[in-house]
Design an enzyme around this catalytic site. Sequence first.
Site, PDB file in Angstrom:
ATOM      1  N   TYR A   1       0.853  -1.190   0.000  1.00  0.00           N
ATOM      2  CA  TYR A   1       0.000   0.000   0.000  1.00  0.00           C
ATOM      3  C   TYR A   1       0.886   1.236   0.000  1.00  0.00           C
ATOM      4  O   TYR A   1       1.834   1.325   0.794  1.00  0.00           O
ATOM      5  CB  TYR A   1      -0.899   0.002   1.240  1.00  0.00           C
ATOM      6  CG  TYR A   1      -1.756   1.243   1.395  1.00  0.00           C
ATOM      7  CD1 TYR A   1      -2.770   1.529   0.494  1.00  0.00           C
ATOM      8  CD2 TYR A   1      -1.552   2.118   2.455  1.00  0.00           C
ATOM      9  CE1 TYR A   1      -3.556   2.661   0.643  1.00  0.00           C
ATOM     10  CE2 TYR A   1      -2.341   3.254   2.618  1.00  0.00           C
ATOM     11  CZ  TYR A   1      -3.339   3.523   1.710  1.00  0.00           C
ATOM     12  OH  TYR A   1      -4.119   4.633   1.860  1.00  0.00           O
TER      13      TYR A   1
ATOM     14  N   ASP B   1       9.338   2.530  -0.253  1.00  0.00           N
ATOM     15  CA  ASP B   1       8.316   3.244   0.506  1.00  0.00           C
ATOM     16  C   ASP B   1       8.511   2.891   1.972  1.00  0.00           C
ATOM     17  O   ASP B   1       8.066   1.847   2.452  1.00  0.00           O
ATOM     18  CB  ASP B   1       6.921   2.850   0.017  1.00  0.00           C
ATOM     19  CG  ASP B   1       5.829   3.598   0.765  1.00  0.00           C
ATOM     20  OD1 ASP B   1       6.166   4.361   1.701  1.00  0.00           O
ATOM     21  OD2 ASP B   1       4.640   3.432   0.415  1.00  0.00           O
TER      22      ASP B   1
ATOM     23  N   LYS C   1       4.618   9.193   8.543  1.00  0.00           N
ATOM     24  CA  LYS C   1       4.349   8.647   9.881  1.00  0.00           C
ATOM     25  C   LYS C   1       5.357   9.120  10.953  1.00  0.00           C
ATOM     26  O   LYS C   1       5.246  10.237  11.417  1.00  0.00           O
ATOM     27  CB  LYS C   1       4.204   7.132   9.799  1.00  0.00           C
ATOM     28  CG  LYS C   1       2.964   6.784   8.933  1.00  0.00           C
ATOM     29  CD  LYS C   1       2.510   5.362   8.906  1.00  0.00           C
ATOM     30  CE  LYS C   1       1.191   5.311   8.127  1.00  0.00           C
ATOM     31  NZ  LYS C   1       1.082   4.269   7.136  1.00  0.00           N
TER      32      LYS C   1
HETATM   33  C1  PLP Z   1       0.467   4.782   5.674  1.00  0.00           C
HETATM   34  C2  PLP Z   1       1.214   4.490   4.446  1.00  0.00           C
HETATM   35  C3  PLP Z   1       1.173   5.339   3.340  1.00  0.00           C
HETATM   36  C4  PLP Z   1       0.227   6.505   3.252  1.00  0.00           C
HETATM   37  O1  PLP Z   1       0.526   7.486   4.180  1.00  0.00           O
HETATM   38  P1  PLP Z   1      -0.635   8.538   4.578  1.00  0.00           P
HETATM   39  O2  PLP Z   1       0.072   9.508   5.464  1.00  0.00           O
HETATM   40  O3  PLP Z   1      -1.685   7.736   5.242  1.00  0.00           O
HETATM   41  O4  PLP Z   1      -1.107   9.145   3.313  1.00  0.00           O
HETATM   42  C5  PLP Z   1       2.023   5.092   2.275  1.00  0.00           C
HETATM   43  N1  PLP Z   1       2.845   4.036   2.285  1.00  0.00           N
HETATM   44  C6  PLP Z   1       2.891   3.172   3.324  1.00  0.00           C
HETATM   45  C7  PLP Z   1       3.856   2.041   3.295  1.00  0.00           C
HETATM   46  C8  PLP Z   1       2.061   3.362   4.426  1.00  0.00           C
HETATM   47  O5  PLP Z   1       2.066   2.479   5.426  1.00  0.00           O
END
Ligand code: PLP
Length: 417
Positions: free
Chosen positions: A138, A231, A259
């Site tokens: 994701y 990511d 995050k």
């Molecule tokens: C949470 C998450 C996102 C998206 O981040 P948001 O701040 O919720 O838009 C993208 N990549 C990964 C791996 C994530 O866990």
Amino acid sequence: MSQDLWREAQNYFAGGVNSPVRAAVRPYPFYVKGGRGAYLITEDSEELIDYVLGYGPLILGHAHQNVVRRVKEQLERGWLYGTPSRAEVELARKIVRHVPSAQKVRFVNSGTEATMTAIRLARGFTGRKRILKFDGNYHGAHDWLLVDAGSAASEFGVATSKGIPEEVSNLVSVCSYNDLTCPEKVLSKEDVAAVILEPVMGNMGVIPPEDGFLSGLRELTRTYGSVLIFDEVITGFRLGLSGAQGHYRVVPDLTTLGKIIGGGFPIGAVCGKREIMDQLTPSGKVFNAGTFNANPISMVGGLATIEELEKGKAYTTSERAAKELSEEIDESIRIPHVVNRVYNFFQFFLGVTSVSTAKEARESRRELYVKIHERLLKEKVFIPPSQFETLFTSEAHDSEVVSRSIEAFKRVLVDIN
Ligand SMILES: *Cc1c(COP(=O)(O)O)cnc(C)c1O
């Protein structure tokens, strides 16, 4: 009371919430009026041990004193200037020092924006269109990457969201995680701008990379001239200060962060190789901008958090907590199962004995997982309501918190076996 708020929320919000996983807490989500350390305090005045931690950012626990103090100081001085401030330079300095691939940084406001920007950068840099991603990974809620996208797609039955033109999703090739044959085939046949992945999958439960997977992708992307994007929105500053790329010693071209680097305030960042990052406006021709980019509150929240992380205690405590709790869970479940843990985050799967791909995660007995989640809530322990999310630990998860959690798990798991 939560129930009253929930009833009223139905009138205002689709499905009653502002982010879908929140509605997965049944019969209705508890509303939170405060958080302290490892605990959430609900509107019904219950204290819950929190293993969700805002879905990852709160590695110091709730309302860490030093973060509170620094953000308060910043608030007193104002919170939005429309011009640079010292904190953004200081936070970037930390990121460049700690994250191996980071030579330059662009701050945005969410992980979603970070991966969206990284994709545009990769396309601008290579002049190619196609993106390769992995099933169950994701990368946020935007069109370019919302294809077979982990927790989002799997939990809500939208393999690919409605509203995304097929012209867009047709530009995305999807391979199975932990398999190098598929990427090799795609990269050799097509002009691929970027390969993007979670170096540890955290949106399908936890799925670690197998030996050679990350380094294999590094080699393939180098051979075929594609940009490799890690990511690290979850893993950045969670798997230690250098993230998954430090942990596994594989350095991508671009990294997306979010995050933890905002300490729980809205943030995202793209960082990476100088020659790619310099393609961004105003030095280059790949556009990115944002009213709230590098806003002082998120910068200071992130800075205060990373300064705490540099002391090391958050890592030792959170790792010990995840290790002890996950081992106890592993021992207490008698039916076939597997616990996947990487350092300080983990997830357990029932009815399967190994999970190294999204497909295997989907084969687990999710209804049993949900039952455990529900029973645990009655025992005042909050784990994610979805099999495809992750249990996180923090500096506040000390041995007392862990013991209480273990007892709650044991009471619940007796009934499952
Ligand atoms: C949470 C998450 C996102 C998206 O981040 P948001 O701040 O919720 O838009 C993208 N990549 C990964 C791996 C994530 O866990």
